[in-house]
Design a protein around this motif. Structure first.
Motif, PDB file in Angstrom:
ATOM      1  N   UNK A 168       0.843  -1.193   0.000  1.00 21.60           N
ATOM      2  CA  UNK A 168       0.000   0.000   0.000  1.00 21.60           C
ATOM      3  C   UNK A 168       0.880   1.246   0.000  1.00 21.60           C
ATOM      4  N   UNK A 169       1.324   1.593  -1.202  1.00 24.34           N
ATOM      5  CA  UNK A 169       2.100   2.814  -1.389  1.00 24.34           C
ATOM      6  C   UNK A 169       1.171   3.932  -1.867  1.00 24.34           C
ATOM      7  N   UNK A 170       0.306   3.601  -2.824  1.00 29.53           N
ATOM      8  CA  UNK A 170      -0.715   4.526  -3.327  1.00 29.53           C
ATOM      9  C   UNK A 170      -2.065   3.856  -3.113  1.00 29.53           C
ATOM     10  N   UNK A 171      -2.946   4.503  -2.354  1.00 29.63           N
ATOM     11  CA  UNK A 171      -4.194   3.876  -1.930  1.00 29.63           C
ATOM     12  C   UNK A 171      -5.075   3.448  -3.106  1.00 29.63           C
ATOM     13  N   UNK A 172      -5.205   4.255  -4.138  1.00 30.23           N
ATOM     14  CA  UNK A 172      -6.068   3.890  -5.282  1.00 30.23           C
ATOM     15  C   UNK A 172      -5.554   2.636  -5.985  1.00 30.23           C
ATOM     16  N   UNK A 173      -4.243   2.537  -6.136  1.00 28.35           N
ATOM     17  CA  UNK A 173      -3.646   1.365  -6.763  1.00 28.35           C
ATOM     18  C   UNK A 173      -3.871   0.129  -5.884  1.00 28.35           C
ATOM     19  N   UNK A 174      -3.671   0.275  -4.588  1.00 34.75           N
ATOM     20  CA  UNK A 174      -3.873  -0.848  -3.663  1.00 34.75           C
ATOM     21  C   UNK A 174      -5.345  -1.275  -3.647  1.00 34.75           C
ATOM     22  N   UNK A 175      -6.267  -0.305  -3.691  1.00 34.11           N
ATOM     23  CA  UNK A 175      -7.693  -0.637  -3.724  1.00 34.11           C
ATOM     24  C   UNK A 175      -8.037  -1.452  -4.968  1.00 34.11           C
ATOM     25  N   UNK A 176      -7.535  -1.028  -6.105  1.00 39.29           N
ATOM     26  CA  UNK A 176      -7.808  -1.738  -7.354  1.00 39.29           C
ATOM     27  C   UNK A 176      -7.237  -3.153  -7.311  1.00 39.29           C
ATOM     28  N   UNK A 177      -6.046  -3.305  -6.766  1.00 38.62           N
ATOM     29  CA  UNK A 177      -5.415  -4.624  -6.686  1.00 38.62           C
ATOM     30  C   UNK A 177      -6.203  -5.550  -5.749  1.00 38.62           C
ATOM     31  N   UNK A 178      -6.642  -5.022  -4.613  1.00 39.20           N
ATOM     32  CA  UNK A 178      -7.431  -5.823  -3.673  1.00 39.20           C
ATOM     33  C   UNK A 178      -8.746  -6.255  -4.314  1.00 39.20           C
ATOM     34  N   UNK A 179      -9.447  -5.323  -4.944  1.00 42.65           N
ATOM     35  CA  UNK A 179     -10.743  -5.635  -5.550  1.00 42.65           C
ATOM     36  C   UNK A 179     -10.604  -6.703  -6.638  1.00 42.65           C
ATOM     37  N   UNK A 180      -9.629  -6.555  -7.521  1.00 45.07           N
ATOM     38  CA  UNK A 180      -9.413  -7.529  -8.589  1.00 45.07           C
ATOM     39  C   UNK A 180      -9.060  -8.911  -8.004  1.00 45.07           C
ATOM     40  N   UNK A 181      -8.161  -8.929  -7.032  1.00 48.15           N
ATOM     41  CA  UNK A 181      -7.743 -10.198  -6.428  1.00 48.15           C
ATOM     42  C   UNK A 181      -8.910 -10.907  -5.761  1.00 48.15           C
ATOM     43  N   UNK A 182      -9.718 -10.175  -5.010  1.00 46.12           N
ATOM     44  CA  UNK A 182     -10.850 -10.775  -4.296  1.00 46.12           C
ATOM     45  C   UNK A 182     -11.913 -11.250  -5.270  1.00 46.12           C
ATOM     46  N   UNK A 183     -12.228 -10.460  -6.269  1.00 51.95           N
ATOM     47  CA  UNK A 183     -13.255 -10.888  -7.238  1.00 51.95           C
ATOM     48  C   UNK A 183     -12.831 -12.152  -7.981  1.00 51.95           C
ATOM     49  N   UNK A 184     -11.556 -12.246  -8.334  1.00 52.42           N
ATOM     50  CA  UNK A 184     -11.068 -13.481  -8.989  1.00 52.42           C
ATOM     51  C   UNK A 184     -11.236 -14.682  -8.068  1.00 52.42           C
ATOM     52  N   UNK A 185     -10.909 -14.496  -6.794  1.00 46.43           N
ATOM     53  CA  UNK A 185     -11.037 -15.583  -5.824  1.00 46.43           C
ATOM     54  C   UNK A 185     -12.497 -16.000  -5.630  1.00 46.43           C
ATOM     55  N   UNK A 186     -13.395 -15.038  -5.506  1.00 45.91           N
ATOM     56  CA  UNK A 186     -14.808 -15.352  -5.282  1.00 45.91           C
ATOM     57  C   UNK A 186     -15.425 -16.042  -6.481  1.00 45.91           C
ATOM     58  N   UNK A 187     -14.953 -15.725  -7.681  1.00 44.48           N
ATOM     59  CA  UNK A 187     -15.528 -16.295  -8.902  1.00 44.48           C
ATOM     60  C   UNK A 187     -14.836 -17.566  -9.378  1.00 44.48           C
ATOM     61  N   UNK A 188     -13.812 -17.978  -8.640  1.00 40.18           N
ATOM     62  CA  UNK A 188     -13.061 -19.187  -9.027  1.00 40.18           C
ATOM     63  C   UNK A 188     -13.865 -20.451  -8.738  1.00 40.18           C
TER      64      UNK A 188
END
Length: 188
Positions: A168-188
């Motif tokens: 978490x260096x830049x909050x917007x970038x970290x938010x996008x990474x978390x959202x993408x990672x979680x959605x991939x996991x939930x839809x797997x």
């Protein structure tokens, strides 16, 4: 729905709570697991909202009764943990669980639930940046900040045991990474 778990662990001050709030706003299938603690409420914290506040004696009784999914004595006499009933409540409602737990608790949950759990470690860009964040929050005395920094150095050593490390260096970038990672996991 087959309930899944999203585990967030991070040193204090890394922006983990901000990332969790963002994720919960973006993903309606998620519900936050309210942890139990033996510490006193801070500021406007309310029982059952931010934490389940228990006395140390109540906490120890629940440990003895096997009511915790995980727990940790984070500092001497200061306990945090996840009550099994909280997870069951969320799954019964047809939602996935989001945890905010220390590294040991997070890894314990991951070990118990394996592929049903996604373990994310939120890391500061550096310990120096973390010091600046903790000092800027203005919520802790200098000696508490030093304890938090020492604990952060220890916790960062566990990062490689998590499924994914989010810097978490830049909050917007970290938010996008978390959202993408979680959605991939939930839809797997």
């Amino acid at each position: 729905m087959d309930g899944k778990m999203i585990i967030f662990s991070a040193p204090s001050g890394t922006g983990k709570s901000t990332l969790i709030r963002y994720l919960l706003e973006q993903e309606p299938s998620l519900r936050f697991s309210v942890s139990a603690t033996s510490r006193a409420p801070r500021g406007k914290e309310r029982d059952g909202v931010e934490y389940r506040f228990l006395t140390p004696e109540e906490f120890k009784t629940k440990i003895g009764n096997g009511e915790f999914l995980e727990y940790e004595e984070v500092y001497p006499g200061l306990f945090y943990g996840t009550l099994r009933e909280e997870v069951e409540r969320i799954w019964t409602a047809g939602r996935h669980v989001v945890f905010d737990v220390d590294v040991v608790g997070g890894l314990n949950i991951k070990k118990q639930y394996g592929e049903k759990a996604l373990a994310l470690f939120v890391r500061p860009p550096s310990l120096r940046a973390l010091r600046e964040r903790l000092e800027h929050r203005n919520t802790d005395l200098p000696e508490i900040i030093e304890k938090r920094l020492a604990k952060a150095a220890y916790e960062i050593g566990f990062a490689g045991s998590f499924d994914r490390v989010i810097v978490n260096d830049e909050i917007k970038k970290a938010q996008a990474e978390v959202l993408l990672t979680v959605r991939r996991f939930l839809n797997a």
